[in-house]
Write an enzyme that holds these catalytic residues in place. Sequence first.
Site, PDB file in Angstrom:
ATOM      1  N   ALA A  10       0.769  -1.127  -0.101  1.00  0.00           N
ATOM      2  CA  ALA A  10       0.044  -0.273  -0.130  1.00  0.00           C
ATOM      3  C   ALA A  10       1.126   1.214   0.021  1.00  0.00           C
ATOM      4  O   ALA A  10       1.881   1.217   0.598  1.00  0.00           O
ATOM      5  CB  ALA A  10      -0.894   0.061   1.209  1.00  0.00           C
ATOM      6  N   GLY A  67       0.774  -5.407   0.758  1.00  0.00           N
ATOM      7  CA  GLY A  67      -0.426  -5.689  -0.428  1.00  0.00           C
ATOM      8  C   GLY A  67       0.090  -6.462  -1.553  1.00  0.00           C
ATOM      9  O   GLY A  67      -0.659  -7.258  -2.178  1.00  0.00           O
ATOM     10  N   GLU A 118      -0.132  -9.929  -0.539  1.00  0.00           N
ATOM     11  CA  GLU A 118      -1.754 -10.198  -0.379  1.00  0.00           C
ATOM     12  C   GLU A 118      -2.225 -10.540  -1.823  1.00  0.00           C
ATOM     13  O   GLU A 118      -2.976 -11.189  -1.952  1.00  0.00           O
ATOM     14  CB  GLU A 118      -2.240  -8.932   0.355  1.00  0.00           C
ATOM     15  CG  GLU A 118      -1.913  -9.321   1.703  1.00  0.00           C
ATOM     16  CD  GLU A 118      -2.264  -8.072   2.801  1.00  0.00           C
ATOM     17  OE1 GLU A 118      -3.137  -8.241   3.610  1.00  0.00           O
ATOM     18  OE2 GLU A 118      -2.285  -6.898   2.101  1.00  0.00           O
ATOM     19  N   GLU A 143       3.642  -5.029   7.635  1.00  0.00           N
ATOM     20  CA  GLU A 143       2.745  -4.150   8.416  1.00  0.00           C
ATOM     21  C   GLU A 143       2.866  -3.924   9.787  1.00  0.00           C
ATOM     22  O   GLU A 143       2.757  -2.833  10.356  1.00  0.00           O
ATOM     23  CB  GLU A 143       1.199  -4.589   8.355  1.00  0.00           C
ATOM     24  CG  GLU A 143       0.742  -4.559   6.574  1.00  0.00           C
ATOM     25  CD  GLU A 143       1.179  -5.955   5.968  1.00  0.00           C
ATOM     26  OE1 GLU A 143       0.586  -5.886   4.798  1.00  0.00           O
ATOM     27  OE2 GLU A 143       1.907  -6.584   6.451  1.00  0.00           O
TER      28      GLU A 143
END
Length: 259
Positions: free
Chosen positions: A65, A114, A117, A137
């Site tokens: 992100a 991300g 992910e 994170e």
Amino acid sequence: MSDLILWETRGTTALLTFNRPSKLNALSYALIDRLMVILDRIEDDAKVRTVVLTGAGDRAFSAGADIAEFSESVKRGPDVAVKDFVRRGQAMTARMEAFPKPIIAAVNGIAFGGGCEITEAVHLAVASEQASFAKPEIAIGITPTFGGTQRLPRLAGRKRALEYLLTGDSFSSERALEMGLVNRIVPHAQLLDAAFALADRISRHSQLAVARVITAATRGLNVSIAEGLAVESEQFARMAATEDTREALDAWLAARARS
């Protein structure tokens, strides 16, 4: 401003490239929104049977992100951050996971946060020998938010996933292969060729059958075996009535008769 996602079609495969190399292909809100629009268009395009997803430049698939952007949402409070950031990212990975055409990640560099992910959510993944992965994170005081606390334990097992979720440590493509996060590792220069070769092996089959397999596997993964078998039966019944099934069976029987 350059396109956030480059889109080209090679044969029956759409190649999508995250195109923020100076930002390590970080997932800005605009990039995620653009990706969702493109996926809608690809789903409706009968000529496209498979998707290959990679990152621009030599360093990153996606670093995750866009922290500077989502931190502004966090400053505005949890409700805003959940709406702007969490729901957007979860909708993206859920869309990929259930997409009726196979999505193959060609992981060309770092796949952190991300980016990792996305690799977890897509159907298949080929990694460069130079790729690396991380769930960092926790280092900025948050949990993974695009599905990482749910999909990685399902892929790798609870303890192996928690090691990386709790430490934030990076891990190699070899470790990703061992954990089931990627399907294979190839030399960096051969990455896209390998991803397209895999796409071609899928594209030779009925597009409807491919979609039914994806639906059965995705819907059945997180239910009981009895419920999963019911999903499997439902998807078979939907295929059995199609011309694709009749043609494939006839071709198989004809080939057997000739052998």
